[in-house]
Design a protein around this motif. Structure first.
Motif, mmCIF file in Angstrom:
data_model
loop_
_atom_site.group_PDB
_atom_site.id
_atom_site.type_symbol
_atom_site.label_atom_id
_atom_site.label_comp_id
_atom_site.label_asym_id
_atom_site.label_seq_id
_atom_site.Cartn_x
_atom_site.Cartn_y
_atom_site.Cartn_z
ATOM 1 N N ASN A 1 28.343 139.330 30.323
ATOM 2 C CA ASN A 1 27.759 138.047 30.724
ATOM 3 C C ASN A 1 28.450 137.573 31.995
ATOM 4 N N GLY A 2 27.677 136.937 32.875
ATOM 5 C CA GLY A 2 28.267 136.392 34.089
ATOM 6 C C GLY A 2 28.639 137.474 35.098
ATOM 7 N N GLU A 3 29.650 137.195 35.901
ATOM 8 C CA GLU A 3 30.072 138.085 36.995
ATOM 9 C C GLU A 3 31.048 139.130 36.477
ATOM 10 N N TYR A 4 30.528 140.156 35.835
ATOM 11 C CA TYR A 4 31.417 141.190 35.289
ATOM 12 C C TYR A 4 31.531 142.372 36.259
ATOM 13 N N HIS A 5 32.634 143.099 36.154
ATOM 14 C CA HIS A 5 32.878 144.268 36.981
ATOM 15 C C HIS A 5 31.906 145.390 36.588
ATOM 16 N N PRO B 1 38.128 126.711 56.102
ATOM 17 C CA PRO B 1 38.972 126.558 54.895
ATOM 18 C C PRO B 1 38.208 126.702 53.585
ATOM 19 N N ASN B 2 36.905 126.546 53.613
ATOM 20 C CA ASN B 2 36.116 126.600 52.377
ATOM 21 C C ASN B 2 35.517 127.977 52.103
ATOM 22 N N ARG B 3 35.829 128.940 52.940
ATOM 23 C CA ARG B 3 35.260 130.272 52.762
ATOM 24 C C ARG B 3 35.717 130.884 51.439
ATOM 25 N N VAL B 4 34.790 131.550 50.755
ATOM 26 C CA VAL B 4 35.101 132.225 49.492
ATOM 27 C C VAL B 4 34.739 133.703 49.636
ATOM 28 N N TYR B 5 35.727 134.573 49.433
ATOM 29 C CA TYR B 5 35.542 136.009 49.559
ATOM 30 C C TYR B 5 35.139 136.605 48.206
ATOM 31 N N ASP B 6 34.389 137.701 48.247
ATOM 32 C CA ASP B 6 34.039 138.434 47.025
ATOM 33 C C ASP B 6 34.904 139.685 46.946
ATOM 34 N N GLY C 1 32.828 143.671 50.201
ATOM 35 C CA GLY C 1 32.190 144.983 50.253
ATOM 36 C C GLY C 1 32.932 146.038 51.047
ATOM 37 N N ASP C 2 33.949 145.631 51.805
ATOM 38 C CA ASP C 2 34.725 146.589 52.605
ATOM 39 C C ASP C 2 35.963 147.025 51.836
ATOM 40 N N GLU C 3 36.179 148.343 51.786
ATOM 41 C CA GLU C 3 37.342 148.895 51.091
ATOM 42 C C GLU C 3 38.623 148.518 51.821
ATOM 43 N N PHE C 4 39.575 147.974 51.082
ATOM 44 C CA PHE C 4 40.894 147.677 51.650
ATOM 45 C C PHE C 4 41.824 148.836 51.301
ATOM 46 N N GLU C 5 42.285 149.539 52.300
ATOM 47 C CA GLU C 5 43.071 150.754 52.097
ATOM 48 C C GLU C 5 44.570 150.444 52.142
ATOM 49 N N PHE C 6 45.249 150.748 51.042
ATOM 50 C CA PHE C 6 46.714 150.585 51.036
ATOM 51 C C PHE C 6 47.373 151.652 50.166
ATOM 52 N N SER C 7 46.877 152.877 50.295
ATOM 53 C CA SER C 7 47.390 153.980 49.478
ATOM 54 C C SER C 7 48.800 154.384 49.876
ATOM 55 N N ASP C 8 49.118 154.266 51.172
ATOM 56 C CA ASP C 8 50.431 154.685 51.662
ATOM 57 C C ASP C 8 51.356 153.486 51.806
ATOM 58 N N GLY C 9 52.611 153.777 52.117
ATOM 59 C CA GLY C 9 53.568 152.716 52.410
ATOM 60 C C GLY C 9 54.320 152.184 51.212
ATOM 61 N N PHE C 10 54.282 152.916 50.078
ATOM 62 C CA PHE C 10 54.949 152.451 48.860
ATOM 63 C C PHE C 10 56.374 152.991 48.707
ATOM 64 N N PHE D 1 36.877 138.240 35.172
ATOM 65 C CA PHE D 1 36.530 137.562 36.425
ATOM 66 C C PHE D 1 37.485 136.390 36.607
ATOM 67 N N MET D 2 37.965 136.232 37.820
ATOM 68 C CA MET D 2 38.746 135.042 38.103
ATOM 69 C C MET D 2 38.315 134.425 39.421
ATOM 70 N N LYS D 3 38.275 133.107 39.409
ATOM 71 C CA LYS D 3 37.979 132.369 40.634
ATOM 72 C C LYS D 3 39.294 131.850 41.190
ATOM 73 N N LEU D 4 39.651 132.327 42.362
ATOM 74 C CA LEU D 4 40.793 131.788 43.093
ATOM 75 C C LEU D 4 40.270 130.740 44.069
ATOM 76 N N ARG D 5 41.151 130.008 44.692
ATOM 77 C CA ARG D 5 40.697 128.945 45.593
ATOM 78 C C ARG D 5 39.741 129.479 46.667
ATOM 79 N N ASN D 6 40.032 130.676 47.178
ATOM 80 C CA ASN D 6 39.204 131.227 48.258
ATOM 81 C C ASN D 6 38.650 132.610 47.936
ATOM 82 N N ALA D 7 38.515 132.940 46.652
ATOM 83 C CA ALA D 7 37.968 134.257 46.308
ATOM 84 C C ALA D 7 37.409 134.275 44.897
ATOM 85 N N ASN D 8 36.311 135.033 44.737
ATOM 86 C CA ASN D 8 35.795 135.393 43.421
ATOM 87 C C ASN D 8 36.196 136.841 43.167
ATOM 88 N N VAL D 9 36.913 137.081 42.092
ATOM 89 C CA VAL D 9 37.483 138.411 41.841
ATOM 90 C C VAL D 9 36.936 138.988 40.539
#
Length: 322
Positions: free
Chosen positions: A310-314, A155-160, A260-269, A222-230
């Motif tokens: 500054n900080g965790e910028y894109h 439950p404490n895992r944080v994704y990047d 680090g893994d690309e999430f593919e969702f180009s189709d299905g719209f 940058f936004m910190k969600l409960r389980n992700a740094n975005v």
């Protein structure tokens, strides 16, 4: 048509309106009336040529009021595809007219608008539905299920996460209402709200919100969600699109990476608006509270001052500030 429901549409000439017309038709329902200040609405011939059409809000208002007083006729739903700053007013009109509202995103520009609409929902007994079609995308549903299972174990895992979305727009964009922050809410609201909704739906509510870059054609932060740094980057400027994308002639670049893994969702719209209508008509749909997270996020972004590199910028921020 047996059991078909009657719809009206406020906003009929924009990019997204035909998807609502198609959804109404695909679900075997009827469009009674549409309203838009612009009168070049030939697209209606493909869907509902018999629908009444108005270019003046006052005449549309009168039609809706008279129509439901005529015998047992009733407009049960009104779709809203108008400029963002008008959504709140048009939702209020819809509820007070005795219809449910089906509104494009962003539902409203500020969280306090949601609180007021909840009061009117209670007064009228009618509901507000927000089109959050990414929640109905098969690949995104699969990602949510995968993440949920992983979070059950840890439950404490944080994704990047890196969110990058560039959709090129011409000079017209900045002359139109979309280029006016008071009307569109700015870049993050106009083109980012559905991604922020999707990410907070999967990874939890926001805990920290920082803006690194804020210009009329680009926002990043940058936004910190409960389980992700975005880390996120949103722009309508073609110049910031990666060269490899320009070379193949594309003017849009969309990328989401999870650890680090690309999430593919180009189709299905293609049919997501029809799926949204089917969901609403079958007793589902996404209401006011479901919209709150993303409205909180974009409303806060609008008020924050950018802090630069500054900080965790894109990484794309260096294209502008580097």
């Amino acid at each position: 048509m047996i059991n078909s429901k009657n719809f009206a549409l406020i906003g009929a000439s924009g990019y997204i309106a035909p998807r609502h017309m198609k959804a109404i038709k695909d679900t075997s329902n009827n469009l009674v009336a549409a309203m838009d200040k612009y009168d070049g609405i030939g697209i209606m011939d493909s869907y509902f040529p018999e629908a009444s059409f108005f270019t003046e809000y006052e005449r549309f208002d009168r039609f809706v009021d008279k129509w439901h007083r005529d015998g047992n006729k009733k407009i049960e739903y009104i779709g809203i595809t108008t400029p963002n700053y008008l959504h709140d007013s048009h939702i209020r009109f819809t509820l007070k007219s005795g219809a449910h509202a089906i509104c494009e995103k962003p539902l409203v520009l500020n969280p306090h608008n949601i609180d007021q609409l909840k009061v009117i929902e209670k007064e009228t007994g009618k509901k507000v539905y927000n089109i959050l079609q990414l929640r109905l995308h098969e690949s995104i549903i699969a990602l949510k299920e995968k993440i949920s299972k992983e979070l059950e174990k840890n439950p404490n895992r944080v994704y990047d996460i890196d969110l990058t979305y560039l959709t090129s727009r011409g000079k017209w964009y900045f002359v139109s209402w979309k280029g006016d922050e008071s009307k569109s809410g700015g870049i993050a609201t106009n083109i980012g709200v559905h991604f922020f909704d999707m990410l907070s739906w999967i990874f939890g509510p926001i805990e920290e919100n920082i803006v690194h870059l804020k210009q009329s054609d680009v926002n990043a932060g940058f936004m910190k969600l409960r389980n992700a740094n975005v880390r996120w980057f949103l722009s309508v400027n073609y110049n910031y699109i990666p060269e490899k994308i320009k070379i193949i002639g594309k003017r849009t670049f969309r990328s989401i990476t999870v650890d680090g893994d690309e999430f593919e969702f180009s189709d299905g719209f293609t049919d997501l608006h029809t799926k949204s209508y089917e969901d609403i008509l079958s007793g589902g749909g996404f209401g006011l509270e479901e919209a709150r997270n993303s409205i909180d996020i974009v409303s806060t972004i609008r008020k924050l001052h950018p802090i630069g590199l500054n900080g965790e910028y894109h990484p794309f921020c260096k294209k502008i500030l580097g």
